[in-house]
Motif scaffolding. Structure first.
Motif, PDB file in Angstrom:
ATOM      1  N   ILE A   1      -1.446   0.319  13.305  1.00 57.73           N
ATOM      2  CA  ILE A   1      -1.753  -1.007  12.763  1.00 57.73           C
ATOM      3  C   ILE A   1      -0.563  -1.936  13.083  1.00 57.73           C
ATOM      4  O   ILE A   1       0.598  -1.540  12.922  1.00 57.73           O
TER       5      ILE A   1
ATOM      6  N   ASP B   1      -4.108   8.479  18.261  1.00 50.15           N
ATOM      7  CA  ASP B   1      -4.272   7.828  16.956  1.00 50.15           C
ATOM      8  C   ASP B   1      -3.540   6.477  16.934  1.00 50.15           C
ATOM      9  O   ASP B   1      -2.315   6.437  16.813  1.00 50.15           O
TER      10      ASP B   1
ATOM     11  N   ARG C   1     -12.287   2.588   7.078  1.00 53.59           N
ATOM     12  CA  ARG C   1     -11.535   3.379   6.083  1.00 53.59           C
ATOM     13  C   ARG C   1     -11.608   2.646   4.751  1.00 53.59           C
ATOM     14  O   ARG C   1     -11.282   1.465   4.688  1.00 53.59           O
TER      15      ARG C   1
ATOM     16  N   HIS D   1       1.522  -5.238  12.073  1.00 53.61           N
ATOM     17  CA  HIS D   1       1.757  -6.066  10.893  1.00 53.61           C
ATOM     18  C   HIS D   1       2.335  -7.406  11.318  1.00 53.61           C
ATOM     19  O   HIS D   1       3.305  -7.450  12.076  1.00 53.61           O
TER      20      HIS D   1
ATOM     21  N   THR E   1      -9.310  -2.426  21.458  1.00 55.08           N
ATOM     22  CA  THR E   1      -9.191  -3.168  20.189  1.00 55.08           C
ATOM     23  C   THR E   1      -7.825  -2.931  19.572  1.00 55.08           C
ATOM     24  O   THR E   1      -7.153  -1.947  19.865  1.00 55.08           O
TER      25      THR E   1
ATOM     26  N   GLY F   1      -8.210   8.037  14.308  1.00 50.85           N
ATOM     27  CA  GLY F   1      -7.241   8.898  13.620  1.00 50.85           C
ATOM     28  C   GLY F   1      -7.763   9.469  12.323  1.00 50.85           C
ATOM     29  O   GLY F   1      -7.048  10.168  11.619  1.00 50.85           O
ATOM     30  N   LEU F   2      -9.008   9.160  11.976  1.00 52.40           N
ATOM     31  CA  LEU F   2      -9.503   9.599  10.681  1.00 52.40           C
ATOM     32  C   LEU F   2     -10.097  11.003  10.793  1.00 52.40           C
ATOM     33  O   LEU F   2     -11.265  11.177  11.048  1.00 52.40           O
TER      34      LEU F   2
ATOM     35  N   THR G   1       0.842  -1.212   0.000  1.00 50.46           N
ATOM     36  CA  THR G   1       0.000   0.000   0.000  1.00 50.46           C
ATOM     37  C   THR G   1       0.870   1.252   0.000  1.00 50.46           C
ATOM     38  O   THR G   1       0.962   1.949  -1.009  1.00 50.46           O
TER      39      THR G   1
ATOM     40  N   ARG H   1      -2.873  -6.556  10.257  1.00 45.93           N
ATOM     41  CA  ARG H   1      -2.929  -7.047   8.871  1.00 45.93           C
ATOM     42  C   ARG H   1      -1.644  -7.753   8.480  1.00 45.93           C
ATOM     43  O   ARG H   1      -0.595  -7.551   9.116  1.00 45.93           O
TER      44      ARG H   1
ATOM     45  N   ILE I   1      -9.869  -0.590   6.191  1.00 42.44           N
ATOM     46  CA  ILE I   1      -9.956  -1.020   7.596  1.00 42.44           C
ATOM     47  C   ILE I   1     -11.394  -1.385   7.922  1.00 42.44           C
ATOM     48  O   ILE I   1     -12.307  -0.593   7.664  1.00 42.44           O
TER      49      ILE I   1
ATOM     50  N   ARG J   1       2.910  12.465  15.760  1.00 44.76           N
ATOM     51  CA  ARG J   1       1.548  11.944  15.694  1.00 44.76           C
ATOM     52  C   ARG J   1       0.883  12.058  17.058  1.00 44.76           C
ATOM     53  O   ARG J   1       1.494  11.711  18.072  1.00 44.76           O
TER      54      ARG J   1
ATOM     55  N   PRO K   1       2.553   2.837  11.326  1.00 45.48           N
ATOM     56  CA  PRO K   1       1.684   3.750  10.587  1.00 45.48           C
ATOM     57  C   PRO K   1       2.369   4.058   9.261  1.00 45.48           C
ATOM     58  O   PRO K   1       3.494   3.602   9.019  1.00 45.48           O
ATOM     59  N   SER K   2       1.715   4.825   8.397  1.00 41.61           N
ATOM     60  CA  SER K   2       2.383   5.269   7.184  1.00 41.61           C
ATOM     61  C   SER K   2       3.582   6.134   7.582  1.00 41.61           C
ATOM     62  O   SER K   2       3.545   6.848   8.583  1.00 41.61           O
TER      63      SER K   2
ATOM     64  N   GLU L   1      -3.615   3.515   1.338  1.00 44.98           N
ATOM     65  CA  GLU L   1      -3.586   2.695   2.546  1.00 44.98           C
ATOM     66  C   GLU L   1      -4.677   1.625   2.534  1.00 44.98           C
ATOM     67  O   GLU L   1      -5.694   1.757   1.852  1.00 44.98           O
ATOM     68  N   SER L   2      -4.473   0.624   3.396  1.00 43.66           N
ATOM     69  CA  SER L   2      -5.380  -0.525   3.458  1.00 43.66           C
ATOM     70  C   SER L   2      -6.806  -0.132   3.834  1.00 43.66           C
ATOM     71  O   SER L   2      -7.036   0.868   4.515  1.00 43.66           O
TER      72      SER L   2
END
Ligand code: TXA
Ligand code: MG
Length: 320
Positions: free
Chosen positions: A56, A53, A185, A58, A108, A216-217, A26, A112, A173, A49, A133-134, A170-171
């Motif tokens: 993810i 937020d 997302r 991995h 939560t 974070g969106l 991604t 991924r 979600i 950041r 994160p990115s 990005e992936s």
């Protein structure tokens, strides 16, 4: 291209608590050992950041999902089996192994398996899940090349260069709290893709999910450092030194300072793949003072593309 020596070096840095940027299918991620809270704190500092937020995590194998989550449902296992490795992130109740800093205190965790050889080898060699994160400064353009990462984060410990990423956004979600499946997302894997594989899986139908967002969106995100506005092909005059990003062939090509096509024929997968790189190219071009980007239709991957474009123009709206 990335060789095994570089991956070993990067894995060693991760094990010692350092930060490594790495390619996924991604965008590039800024990784740290997800089980080391101090290392994860460095991600928040490097990106500037906000701590609300969450990140993810991995992993390289679906078995790792069981370690990181509690109450892994059949639906989660089925979605993982169908779409992993791939650009789908699952949000599930977390296990006590996951430090609170990773999830910003939420109960939560987002997980991924990326579909990229370098990312998978890095996770396996490091032997730990990687929170990432990115790899951009908070709120700025997402990186799809190693050079994009170095531009925004020159001081991180290591950047693994795996070339340009293929998906480019990005992936997707989805949250799987309880037995409901909710889109948080949009991404390359669309709501329709998931519905086709698992009919009736979304408790809330498309359109009613808008109010449920990942923490974070925010409305403003993914912004270039130069003013960015939506472009309308009917708009005859643009200010001097404008760069224009189009997604399909123009019969009558207007004379702007620079035009970049993300696709010549409205192929939205191509547009997604070249979306952030076209914005980076305009940002880096000293001859460009402001950027105009054409909208796309919100069907299929177009929804994810417009999500990124709307957030990228948001902070410049009032100046238009
Ligand atoms: O494709 C991707 O997902 C890339 C690559 C590197 O994997 N990563 C990425 O991470 O886009 P980031 O941090 O830029 O975006 C992750 C999003 C954030 O908006 C965050 O709020 C959300 O995921 N998120 C993370 N954990 C969550 C959770 N437990 N519940 C809800 N949203 C969560
Ligand atoms: Mg991001």
């Amino acid at each position: 291209m990335t060789n095994i020596e570089e991956i070993k070096l990067a894995a060693g840095i991760l094990r010692k608590g350092g930060l490594v940027a790495f390619p996924t299918e991604t965008v590039y991620g800024l990784g740290a050992n997800a089980l080391d809270p101090i290392a994860v704190a460095r991600i928040f500092a490097a990106k500037e950041r906000p701590s609300f937020d969450p990140l993810i995590v991995h992993v390289a194998s679906a078995d790792d999902l069981e370690q990181l989550t509690s109450q892994t449902t059949d639906l989660a296992r089925q979605l993982a089996a169908r779409f992993w490795p791939g650009p789908l992130t699952l949000v599930l109740p977390k296990s006590s192994r996951v430090p609170d800093i990773v999830t910003s205190g939420l109960p939560t965790v987002a997980v991924r398996i990326p579909d990229h050889r370098v990312a998978l080898e890095l996770i396996q060699t490091a032997g730990c899940p990687i929170a990432a994160p990115s790899a951009n400064k908070f709120g700025h353009l997402s990186p799809v090349t190693a050079a994009h990462v170095r531009k925004q984060l020159p001081d991180i410990d290591y950047v693994l260069d795996g070339g340009k990423t293929s998906v480019g956004i990005e992936s997707t979600i989805v949250s799987l709290e309880g037995n409901a499946c909710t889109l948080l997302r949009p991404g390359k894997i669309t709501l329709q893709d998931i519905e086709t594989a698992f009919p009736g899986v979304f408790e809330l139908q498309d359109g009613k999910t808008e109010k449920i967002v990942a923490p974070g969106l925010l409305k403003s995100h993914y912004s270039p450092t130069k003013p960015l506005h939506l472009y309308d092909r009917q708009q005859p005059e643009l200010p001097p030194a404008s760069g224009v990003i189009l997604h399909g062939h123009a019969d009558h090509e207007p004379e702007y300072r620079r035009i970049i096509y993300t696709s010549y024929n409205q192929n939205y997968l191509e547009t997604a793949a070249h979306l952030f790189s076209s914005l980076h190219a305009m940002e880096d071009d000293p001859g460009i003072r402001q950027i105009f980007i054409e909208p796309v239709e919100e069907h299929g991957v177009g929804r994810a593309i417009m999500d990124r474009i709307n957030k990228a123009v948001y902070q410049y709206r009032k100046e238009a």
